[in-house]
Enzyme design. Structure first.
Site, PDB file in Angstrom:
ATOM      1  N   HIS A  34       0.850  -1.189   0.000  1.00 14.61           N
ATOM      2  CA  HIS A  34       0.000   0.000   0.000  1.00 14.61           C
ATOM      3  C   HIS A  34       0.891   1.248   0.000  1.00 14.61           C
ATOM      4  CE1 HIS A  34       1.099   0.024   4.200  1.00 14.61           C
ATOM      5  NE2 HIS A  34       0.511  -1.150   4.398  1.00 14.61           N
ATOM      6  N   HIS A  37       4.037   1.261   2.180  1.00 16.88           N
ATOM      7  CA  HIS A  37       5.208   0.576   1.601  1.00 16.88           C
ATOM      8  C   HIS A  37       5.821   1.436   0.497  1.00 16.88           C
ATOM      9  CE1 HIS A  37       2.765  -3.048   2.937  1.00 16.88           C
ATOM     10  NE2 HIS A  37       3.917  -3.257   3.546  1.00 16.88           N
ATOM     11  N   GLN A  61       7.049 -16.028  11.395  1.00 18.44           N
ATOM     12  CA  GLN A  61       6.635 -14.954  12.310  1.00 18.44           C
ATOM     13  C   GLN A  61       5.147 -15.013  12.657  1.00 18.44           C
ATOM     14  OE1 GLN A  61       7.951 -11.898   9.343  1.00 18.44           O
ATOM     15  NE2 GLN A  61       6.264 -10.700  10.169  1.00 18.44           N
TER      16      GLN A  61
HETATM   17  O1  PAF Z   1       6.946  -5.674   8.562  1.00 21.36           O
HETATM   18  C1  PAF Z   1       6.823  -6.688   7.837  1.00 21.36           C
HETATM   19  O2  PAF Z   1       6.114  -6.675   6.825  1.00 21.36           O
HETATM   20  C2  PAF Z   1       7.562  -7.961   8.220  1.00 21.36           C
HETATM   21  O3  PAF Z   1       7.554  -8.161   9.591  1.00 21.36           O
HETATM   22  C3  PAF Z   1       8.977  -8.039   7.640  1.00 21.36           C
HETATM   23  C4  PAF Z   1       9.889  -6.980   8.237  1.00 21.36           C
HETATM   24  C5  PAF Z   1       8.937  -7.887   6.137  1.00 21.36           C
HETATM   25  C6  PAF Z   1       9.602  -9.405   7.971  1.00 21.36           C
HETATM   26  O4  PAF Z   1       8.858 -10.437   7.402  1.00 21.36           O
END
Ligand code: PAF
Length: 284
Positions: A34, A37, A61
């Site tokens: 979006h 970014h 994650q």
């Molecule tokens: O902020 C994010 O989108 C994620 O945590 C990252 C830093 C790309 C790691 O997967």
């Protein structure tokens, strides 16, 4: 602009760029990009000769009951945004490319990751540190760009880079908001129209506390109470946490005497959203 899915191919591009004497910026993302970014990519393009955007929904994650499988994905839309912003490569590996069979090495941290989002997401930052380290090793950037919306992530990555001597400059970029104040997030797409309206309470509650801090209120308890009261006035909102912490150590503070971070996580329906503001009393 190229879309690359293999580590080997990306490494040969990086080698070529280095041979040409180019500086390299990295914007790590999980895709579904979006304007927030885009602002990171535009900044990276303005500060580096070449820019890689990683577009990878990192499985390590996500907790067992989190939204890994439903996390929104749209590579062709992402590629168009990256190209428009001036990126040179989108790195879009499959999970098997990033995590070899039998992978059992992780990067973890003793402090900074236990509080705030770490309380409800105990393995989240281990996954973030691991994938960001892997991306740093693969891309070997001069600079890497992260949004201030994920303030804990930014503090964790800064600490990790210091502790592990990565020698990479970490550039924190301001939160980008919709016109009505909602912080941009790929997860906003989960919200129904009613929830989207209710989600405005996050920014509104922070604005109240920020106003109080700017007027000289130093009592962390009073600032937290004001945020909690405002969020509780919204029936669709459920608080995960509301905290005032030291901006660097992320330890809770009682008084606003040094730079602080006011950070919140709130469920709107089933969607967990985060937002924050930073405040530096000396700058007032
Ligand atoms: O902020 C994010 O989108 C994620 O945590 C990252 C830093 C790309 C790691 O997967």
């Amino acid at each position: 602009m190229q879309i690359v899915s293999s580590i080997e191919e990306l490494r040969s591009i990086i080698k070529w760029w280095r041979g040409e004497g180019h500086s390299i910026g990295l914007v790590p993302t999980m895709g579904y990009l979006h304007e927030g970014h885009k602002s990171l990519i535009v900044k990276a393009v303005s500060e580096n000769d070449r820019v890689v955007v990683s577009d990878f929904v990192n499985p390590t994650q996500f907790g067992p009951n989190e939204d890994l499988s439903s996390y929104p994905r749209d590579l062709s839309r992402d590629a168009a945004l990256c190209e428009e912003a001036g990126a040179d490569v989108v790195f879009h590996p499959e999970p098997e490319e990033m995590y070899d069979k039998g992978n059992c090495t992780f990067v973890d941290m003793d402090s900074l990751t236990k509080g705030l989002c770490g309380k409800t997401r105990p393995t989240h930052f281990r996954g973030v540190c691991t994938v960001v380290s892997k991306l740093f090793h693969i891309v070997t950037p001069d600079r890497a760009y992260f949004g201030q919306k994920d303030a804990q992530q930014l503090a964790v990555v800064r600490r990790m880079v210091r502790d592990l001597n990565f020698g990479i400059s970490i550039v924190g970029c301001p939160i980008v908001r919709e016109e009505d104040g909602l912080a941009m997030s790929s997860r906003n797409t989960y919200l129904s129209p009613k929830e989207r309206e209710a989600a405005l309470v996050l920014h509104k509650s922070l604005e109240i506390a920020e106003g109080m801090a700017k007027s000289g209120e130093q009592d962390a308890g009073k600032l937290i109470s004001a945020i909690v009261k405002s969020i509780k006035s919204e029936p669709l909102a459920r608080i995960d946490y509301v905290e005032l912490v030291d901006a660097e150590t992320l330890e809770p503070v009682k008084a606003v005497k040094a730079p602080i971070l006011a950070a919140i996580a709130v469920y709107i329906g089933k969607t967990r959203l985060i937002d924050n503001f930073s405040f530096c009393p000396e700058a007032q």
